[in-house]
Design an enzyme around this catalytic site. Structure first.
Site, PDB file in Angstrom:
ATOM      1  N   TYR A 111      -9.662 -13.957   3.790  1.00  0.00           N
ATOM      2  CA  TYR A 111      -9.229 -14.847   2.728  1.00  0.00           C
ATOM      3  C   TYR A 111      -8.029 -15.628   3.217  1.00  0.00           C
ATOM      4  CZ  TYR A 111      -7.625 -17.087  -1.319  1.00  0.00           C
ATOM      5  OH  TYR A 111      -7.251 -18.100  -2.170  1.00  0.00           O
ATOM      6  N   TRP A 113      -6.049 -19.834   3.826  1.00  0.00           N
ATOM      7  CA  TRP A 113      -6.097 -21.274   4.044  1.00  0.00           C
ATOM      8  C   TRP A 113      -5.983 -21.617   5.518  1.00  0.00           C
ATOM      9  CZ3 TRP A 113      -5.432 -25.682   0.558  1.00  0.00           C
ATOM     10  CH2 TRP A 113      -5.774 -25.361  -0.760  1.00  0.00           C
TER      11      TRP A 113
HETATM   12  N1  MGD Z   1       3.144 -13.762  -5.803  1.00  0.00           N
HETATM   13  C1  MGD Z   1       2.180 -14.642  -5.587  1.00  0.00           C
HETATM   14  N2  MGD Z   1       1.338 -14.477  -4.550  1.00  0.00           N
HETATM   15  C2  MGD Z   1       0.371 -15.365  -4.316  1.00  0.00           C
HETATM   16  C3  MGD Z   1       0.220 -16.504  -5.144  1.00  0.00           C
HETATM   17  C4  MGD Z   1       1.108 -16.660  -6.236  1.00  0.00           C
HETATM   18  O1  MGD Z   1       1.007 -17.628  -7.025  1.00  0.00           O
HETATM   19  N3  MGD Z   1       2.087 -15.724  -6.407  1.00  0.00           N
HETATM   20  N4  MGD Z   1      -0.769 -17.415  -4.864  1.00  0.00           N
HETATM   21  C5  MGD Z   1      -1.947 -16.936  -4.176  1.00  0.00           C
HETATM   22  C6  MGD Z   1      -2.810 -18.027  -3.719  1.00  0.00           C
HETATM   23  S1  MGD Z   1      -3.322 -19.120  -4.935  1.00  0.00           S
HETATM   24  C7  MGD Z   1      -3.254 -18.153  -2.452  1.00  0.00           C
HETATM   25  S2  MGD Z   1      -4.437 -19.337  -2.100  1.00  0.00           S
HETATM   26  C8  MGD Z   1      -2.804 -17.243  -1.386  1.00  0.00           C
HETATM   27  C9  MGD Z   1      -2.639 -17.965  -0.046  1.00  0.00           C
HETATM   28  O2  MGD Z   1      -2.572 -17.052   0.968  1.00  0.00           O
HETATM   29  P1  MGD Z   1      -3.025 -17.394   2.466  1.00  0.00           P
HETATM   30  O3  MGD Z   1      -4.069 -18.437   2.453  1.00  0.00           O
HETATM   31  O4  MGD Z   1      -3.332 -16.115   3.131  1.00  0.00           O
HETATM   32  O5  MGD Z   1      -1.683 -18.010   3.040  1.00  0.00           O
HETATM   33  P2  MGD Z   1      -1.444 -18.938   4.289  1.00  0.00           P
HETATM   34  O6  MGD Z   1      -0.006 -18.759   4.643  1.00  0.00           O
HETATM   35  O7  MGD Z   1      -1.903 -20.316   4.015  1.00  0.00           O
HETATM   36  O8  MGD Z   1      -2.332 -18.241   5.410  1.00  0.00           O
HETATM   37  C10 MGD Z   1      -3.231 -18.897   6.228  1.00  0.00           C
HETATM   38  C11 MGD Z   1      -3.035 -18.370   7.643  1.00  0.00           C
HETATM   39  O9  MGD Z   1      -4.062 -18.895   8.477  1.00  0.00           O
HETATM   40  C12 MGD Z   1      -3.512 -19.257   9.729  1.00  0.00           C
HETATM   41  N5  MGD Z   1      -4.390 -20.267  10.326  1.00  0.00           N
HETATM   42  C13 MGD Z   1      -4.385 -21.608  10.149  1.00  0.00           C
HETATM   43  N6  MGD Z   1      -5.351 -22.182  10.877  1.00  0.00           N
HETATM   44  C14 MGD Z   1      -5.986 -21.199  11.532  1.00  0.00           C
HETATM   45  C15 MGD Z   1      -7.089 -21.171  12.440  1.00  0.00           C
HETATM   46  O10 MGD Z   1      -7.693 -22.170  12.759  1.00  0.00           O
HETATM   47  N7  MGD Z   1      -7.469 -19.942  12.900  1.00  0.00           N
HETATM   48  C16 MGD Z   1      -6.841 -18.788  12.549  1.00  0.00           C
HETATM   49  N8  MGD Z   1      -7.294 -17.646  13.067  1.00  0.00           N
HETATM   50  N9  MGD Z   1      -5.780 -18.797  11.706  1.00  0.00           N
HETATM   51  C17 MGD Z   1      -5.375 -19.969  11.198  1.00  0.00           C
HETATM   52  C18 MGD Z   1      -2.132 -19.764   9.414  1.00  0.00           C
HETATM   53  O11 MGD Z   1      -1.298 -19.691  10.551  1.00  0.00           O
HETATM   54  C19 MGD Z   1      -1.731 -18.834   8.264  1.00  0.00           C
HETATM   55  O12 MGD Z   1      -1.006 -17.734   8.730  1.00  0.00           O
HETATM   56  O13 MGD Z   1      -1.570 -16.630  -1.784  1.00  0.00           O
HETATM   57  C20 MGD Z   1      -1.675 -15.952  -3.026  1.00  0.00           C
HETATM   58  N10 MGD Z   1      -0.475 -15.175  -3.263  1.00  0.00           N
HETATM   59  N1  MGD Z   2       3.354 -27.542  -2.144  1.00  0.00           N
HETATM   60  C1  MGD Z   2       2.337 -26.679  -2.306  1.00  0.00           C
HETATM   61  N2  MGD Z   2       1.329 -26.995  -3.156  1.00  0.00           N
HETATM   62  C2  MGD Z   2       0.307 -26.126  -3.338  1.00  0.00           C
HETATM   63  C3  MGD Z   2       0.229 -24.905  -2.621  1.00  0.00           C
HETATM   64  C4  MGD Z   2       1.304 -24.592  -1.729  1.00  0.00           C
HETATM   65  O1  MGD Z   2       1.328 -23.525  -1.081  1.00  0.00           O
HETATM   66  N3  MGD Z   2       2.324 -25.499  -1.608  1.00  0.00           N
HETATM   67  N4  MGD Z   2      -0.836 -24.059  -2.812  1.00  0.00           N
HETATM   68  C5  MGD Z   2      -2.071 -24.610  -3.384  1.00  0.00           C
HETATM   69  C6  MGD Z   2      -2.910 -23.529  -3.910  1.00  0.00           C
HETATM   70  S1  MGD Z   2      -3.700 -22.496  -2.803  1.00  0.00           S
HETATM   71  C7  MGD Z   2      -3.142 -23.328  -5.223  1.00  0.00           C
HETATM   72  S2  MGD Z   2      -4.226 -22.104  -5.726  1.00  0.00           S
HETATM   73  C8  MGD Z   2      -2.495 -24.160  -6.245  1.00  0.00           C
HETATM   74  C9  MGD Z   2      -1.960 -23.278  -7.380  1.00  0.00           C
HETATM   75  O2  MGD Z   2      -1.716 -24.017  -8.501  1.00  0.00           O
HETATM   76  P1  MGD Z   2      -0.981 -23.298  -9.726  1.00  0.00           P
HETATM   77  O3  MGD Z   2      -1.445 -21.921  -9.841  1.00  0.00           O
HETATM   78  O4  MGD Z   2      -1.138 -24.161 -10.902  1.00  0.00           O
HETATM   79  O5  MGD Z   2       0.531 -23.360  -9.189  1.00  0.00           O
HETATM   80  P2  MGD Z   2       1.827 -22.480  -9.412  1.00  0.00           P
HETATM   81  O6  MGD Z   2       2.879 -23.150  -8.598  1.00  0.00           O
HETATM   82  O7  MGD Z   2       1.561 -21.048  -9.179  1.00  0.00           O
HETATM   83  O8  MGD Z   2       2.127 -22.638 -10.954  1.00  0.00           O
HETATM   84  C10 MGD Z   2       2.401 -23.895 -11.556  1.00  0.00           C
HETATM   85  C11 MGD Z   2       3.436 -23.726 -12.642  1.00  0.00           C
HETATM   86  O9  MGD Z   2       2.941 -22.913 -13.687  1.00  0.00           O
HETATM   87  C12 MGD Z   2       4.053 -22.379 -14.400  1.00  0.00           C
HETATM   88  N5  MGD Z   2       3.679 -21.095 -14.981  1.00  0.00           N
HETATM   89  C13 MGD Z   2       3.603 -19.902 -14.348  1.00  0.00           C
HETATM   90  N6  MGD Z   2       3.238 -18.923 -15.220  1.00  0.00           N
HETATM   91  C14 MGD Z   2       3.080 -19.532 -16.413  1.00  0.00           C
HETATM   92  C15 MGD Z   2       2.704 -19.064 -17.712  1.00  0.00           C
HETATM   93  O10 MGD Z   2       2.441 -17.884 -17.940  1.00  0.00           O
HETATM   94  N7  MGD Z   2       2.606 -19.987 -18.691  1.00  0.00           N
HETATM   95  C16 MGD Z   2       2.861 -21.311 -18.494  1.00  0.00           C
HETATM   96  N8  MGD Z   2       2.691 -22.139 -19.500  1.00  0.00           N
HETATM   97  N9  MGD Z   2       3.251 -21.771 -17.281  1.00  0.00           N
HETATM   98  C17 MGD Z   2       3.350 -20.903 -16.267  1.00  0.00           C
HETATM   99  C18 MGD Z   2       5.164 -22.227 -13.391  1.00  0.00           C
HETATM  100  O11 MGD Z   2       6.375 -22.714 -13.925  1.00  0.00           O
HETATM  101  C19 MGD Z   2       4.676 -23.004 -12.174  1.00  0.00           C
HETATM  102  O12 MGD Z   2       5.616 -23.924 -11.665  1.00  0.00           O
HETATM  103  O13 MGD Z   2      -1.410 -24.888  -5.689  1.00  0.00           O
HETATM  104  C20 MGD Z   2      -1.783 -25.612  -4.510  1.00  0.00           C
HETATM  105  N10 MGD Z   2      -0.695 -26.495  -4.187  1.00  0.00           N
HETATM  106 MO    MO Z   3      -4.664 -20.768  -3.933  1.00  0.00          MO
END
Ligand code: MGD
Ligand code: MGD
Ligand code: MO
Length: 761
Positions: A111, A113
């Site tokens: 899992y 990005w």
């Molecule tokens: N507390 C908390 N935790 C969260 C979240 C949150 O809102 N709160 N959000 C969650 C969400 S929505 C997401 S999507 C996850 C994201 O979690 P991840 O997708 O696991 O986070 P990334 O740091 O993007 O990890 C991608 C890794 O892939 C590696 N990579 C990039 N390109 C390549 C490649 O070509 N080959 C290989 N082998 N590796 C590569 C990068 O160096 C990087 O280390 O985190 C989740 N965790």
């Molecule tokens: N710059 C940047 N952009 C990203 C990413 C990144 O790593 N960096 N990750 C991407 C990925 S993988 C994903 S999945 C998306 C995630 O997209 P989201 O899940 O929508 O993003 P978050 O930043 O977790 O949350 C957005 C806002 O929701 C508010 N929030 C949190 N909990 C609650 C709640 O219980 N109620 C209400 N009303 N508001 C709440 C917080 O204030 C927060 O700033 O973002 C994407 N965009």
């Molecule tokens: Mo995500």
């Protein structure tokens, strides 16, 4: 053609860019000429390509080589290996475990990005590799909207996130009131899976300001920039379901519900209407009831509820709202409010998930054709909801409920991760660390020394996108992107494709994995499919060479603005939903089968929220996506570090909460609860609700006992599924305490690779 547009192009999830290469080295990055608002992250590449944290050569963990069974994982030093030796070791280990325990003991965890390119997409390659060698334990759903991905199709018959949302044009033209739960944060629009050609935040925001009344319903004012002048309605975290119920209750109680719609398009609204009226539990879901839960004055809720009937209303929820305990409920309650108002399927109205979560939500469907390597069926049929990984490793053989079934966790002996970072993304990292000590072997392909690579037994150095040719893009983005190899691989790095091909060869399954093709052959294969697809749509397709020379191909502009569920709205009999009833399920027999679930949307206590704040953990911690990076990627770039102080992330705290703890702007802080602790720097923010603190994700986990020396909030979050319905990530339900940290901050260890010994011959 200007000079910039003749430079080679490449792309990442944060944007396409042109590159100036000189003497085999990347000199400069220029934003893609058609991107109206390029992300600041794009500039990190010259620094990140040869960053000291790149994994330079294959390595094996010292303790693993001497048979420590995982005891020192995360603490150990490494031994450098040649490629053949490392591949032999890994293949022998995969083969041994496959022969001894079967393919169900192999976990293909990837899992995450990884690359924006489709051919070198690591997760596709992991799955294909394990498919080729007889199967594995796979992962399903995601961390982004896992609860919704599993549950919402049960209610509306489709994945309402993967599908197109009602287009921005439709909102601009028809919407009167846009309820933005979780706001519309600019930072999230920097990112889009697959590569961004155009960042279209500005044009989207132009559509929801002006004529439309938009309301930012969030604990955090800056979830919509103040310059847009949008109303802010602060709500306690995790209580949006209660607010949505009270709004529906006002509409129903005042006789304004769209009864015709509830009869023609909804399956059994009555149990929910009875619940709103208090007939089932003696508690009407009035604004007064919701005030005690949400912290919003009853009069404000009633006024908002009264404003809705007769107006075109879009009920928009970010993905973060369902990344919480019982995160299925706010989504279901939002669908229910849109039904009560009769707005589903109307231009500019209804419900939507994710306008504030990623770039291009609300773009028209460009149907940009993208092809990754084809899948090979997983012969074991085994998979887990991805956010249950630590549960799986800690509880082999245990039963759990998910998606209407009872399942059993498999007994995993080998974990292989490529393209993701569980020590960034998972909750309760100290528990994950314990879990990662259980398997016999952990193998990771990584470009950088992430916390996950540091918990592996064998680490293969992977190339990054700028070191490979590929094709990228996103179905909602106008541009198909030719990603061009710009520089030679760093040190001994190899492509994931070649690593898996070499392992498959050693395991006797090379042909099944490669079909006799190199990755360049697969690119030709993909281009021929893309050409066929586009030609069938009447697009004048360039040659592959011309496509690469230009760097991109613009998709034809879709004509009509899109309205989600308009076909179902127009004729629910001719266009039924694929739910048991063919209609929107405000009663679901599947939900009713789970303990504690009445079968309709319901307010359920998320256990860790302000309603249950304790002296030990009085503050609700939110952990949103970081502004200056993509998750843990680029954490050590100058761009990300410019947003930190003393290499620690900033924690937002309300002035009253700061004053009560003697905390001033810029103070070093310790953030803690019973699960762990980390450090941060105070950023006092009157635009944050009292009782709430915000620490973004992405800092590299640097453990010292239960304490992270850095600022990774996942040492604090709770590792529990949203519920049996979705088993998604529930990171946003977390209580903590914050205190000033007066001593020096501990030095970080993760700023350099772990100790690596040259191989002794
Ligand atoms: N507390 C908390 N935790 C969260 C979240 C949150 O809102 N709160 N959000 C969650 C969400 S929505 C997401 S999507 C996850 C994201 O979690 P991840 O997708 O696991 O986070 P990334 O740091 O993007 O990890 C991608 C890794 O892939 C590696 N990579 C990039 N390109 C390549 C490649 O070509 N080959 C290989 N082998 N590796 C590569 C990068 O160096 C990087 O280390 O985190 C989740 N965790
Ligand atoms: N710059 C940047 N952009 C990203 C990413 C990144 O790593 N960096 N990750 C991407 C990925 S993988 C994903 S999945 C998306 C995630 O997209 P989201 O899940 O929508 O993003 P978050 O930043 O977790 O949350 C957005 C806002 O929701 C508010 N929030 C949190 N909990 C609650 C709640 O219980 N109620 C209400 N009303 N508001 C709440 C917080 O204030 C927060 O700033 O973002 C994407 N965009
Ligand atoms: Mo995500």
């Amino acid at each position: 053609m200007s000079a910039a547009s003749s430079l080679p192009l490449n792309a990442s999830h944060w944007g396409a860019f042109r590159a100036e290469v000189e003497g085999g080295r990347l000199r400069r990055i220029l934003p893609f000429e058609h991107d109206p608002r390029p992300s600041g992250m794009t500039g990190v590449w010259p620094e990140m390509l040869d960053h000291p944290l790149r994994v330079a050569q294959p390595v094996a963990r010292k303790g693993w080589l001497s048979g420590d069974k995982g005891a020192a994982r995360g603490e150990d030093s490494y031994v450098a290996l040649g490629w053949d030796e490392a591949l032999d070791l890994a293949a022998a280990e995969i083969g041994r475990i496959r022969a001894t325990h079967g393919n169900g003991a192999l976990f293909g965890g990837s899992y995450g990005w990884s690359s924006a390119g489709r051919i070198h997409h690591a997760r596709t390659l992991v799955r294909r590799f394990f498919g080729a060698i007889g199967g594995h334990v796979d992962q399903e759903t995601n961390y982004s909207y896992g609860a919704a991905m599993a549950f919402v199709p049960r209610i509306v018959g489709r994945d309402m996130i993967g599908a197109s949302l009602t287009s921005a044009a439709s909102i601009r033209e028809h919407c009167d009131i846009f309820l933005a739960f979780g706001g519309l944060p600019l930072k999230n629009w920097e990112i889009q899976a697959g590569g961004v050609g155009e960042h279209r935040y500005d044009s989207f925001m132009a559509g929801v300001t002006g004529r439309v009344r938009a309301v930012n319903i969030s604990p955090c004012r800056e979830d919509i920039e103040e310059k847009f002048g949008i109303e802010w309605l602060p709500v306690r975290p995790n209580t949006d379901a209660a607010l949505l119920m009270a709004l529906a209750q006002v509409v129903v109680a005042e006789g304004k519900a769209d009864r015709a719609f509830l009869t023609s398009h909804v399956n059994d609204a009555q149990p929910y209407l009875d619940y709103l009226a208090g007939k089932t539990d003696g508690t009407p879901k009035t604004p007064e009831w919701a005030e005690t839960i949400t912290g919003i004055p009853a009069a404000t809720i009633r006024d908002l509820g009264r404003a809705l009937p007769g107006k075109r209303v879009m009920v928009s929820l970010n993905w973060s709202l369902q990344r919480a305990r019982h995160g299925e409920q706010p989504y279901w309650a939002a669908i229910a409010l849109a039904c009560v108002l009769g707005q589903v399927g109307l231009p500019g109205g209804g419900f939507a998930f994710g306008y504030g979560s990623s770039n291009a939500m609300g773009n028209p469907e460009y149907r940009t054709p993208l092809y990754g390597l084809p899948g090979i069926p997983n012969a074991t049929g085994l998979s887990i909801p991805c956010a249950r990984v630590a549960d799986m490793l800690l509880n082999p053989g245990a039963e759990y409920r998910y998606d209407g079934e009872t399942r059993v966790y498999p007994e995993v002996k080998l974990v292989y991760w490529a393209g993701g970072n569980p020590f960034h993304h998972h909750q309760d990292l100290n528990r994950l660390r314990e879990a990662f000590r259980r398997p016999e072997t952990v193998i990771v392909n990584e470009g950088y020394w992430t916390a996950t690579a540091r918990h592996a037994d064998i680490v293969f150095p992977a190339t990054v996108t700028l070191e490979r040719d590929d094709i990228g893009g996103a179905s909602r983005d106008r541009y198909l992107l030719a990603m061009q190899k710009l520089v030679a691989p760093h040190e001994y790095a190899r492509d994931d494709y070649d690593i898996f091909a070499a392992l498959a060869r050693r395991l006797g399954d090379a042909e099944a994995f490669t079909e006799g093709r190199s990755s360049d052959d697969w690119l030709d294969w993909a281009w021929s499919r893309i050409s066929t697809n586009l030609a069938a749509r009447g697009v004048n397709v360039p040659t592959y060479e011309d496509f690469r020379a230009q760097g991109y191909l613009a998709m034809p502009e879709p004509q009509e603005s899109y309205v989600m569920l308009s076909d179902f709205r127009a004729d629910p009999v001719a266009h039924p939903l694929s739910t048991p009833s063919g209609r929107i399920e405000l009663f679901s027999a599947q939900a009713a089968a789970e303990p504690g679930q009445p079968g309709h949307p319901v307010w359920l206590d998320p256990e860790e929220w302000l309603g249950r704040a304790t002296d030990a953990a009085p503050l609700h911690l939110l952990t949103p996506q970081p502004k200056r990076k993509l998750h843990g990627q680029m954490d050590f770039s100058a761009y990300s570090r410019a947003g930190k102080v003393q290499d620690r992330e900033l924690l937002q705290i309300n002035p009253a909460d700061a004053a009560a703890r003697g905390i001033a702007e810029g103070d070093a802080l310790r953030v803690f609860n019973a699960r762990g602790a980390c450090f941060a720097i105070a950023r006092i923010d009157p635009g944050l609700m009292a009782g709430v603190v915000v620490l973004p994700t992405g800092a590299t986990y640097d453990p010292d006992g239960l304490t992270d020396r850095s600022s990774n909030p996942n040492v604090l979050t709770r590792d529990i599924g949203t519920s049996e319905l979705g088993q998604g990530c529930a990171a946003q339900s977390c209580l903590v305490e914050v205190a000033r940290h007066d001593g020096p901050l501990p030095p970080l260890r993760v700023t350099a690779p772990p100790p690596i010994q040259a191989k002794e011959d």
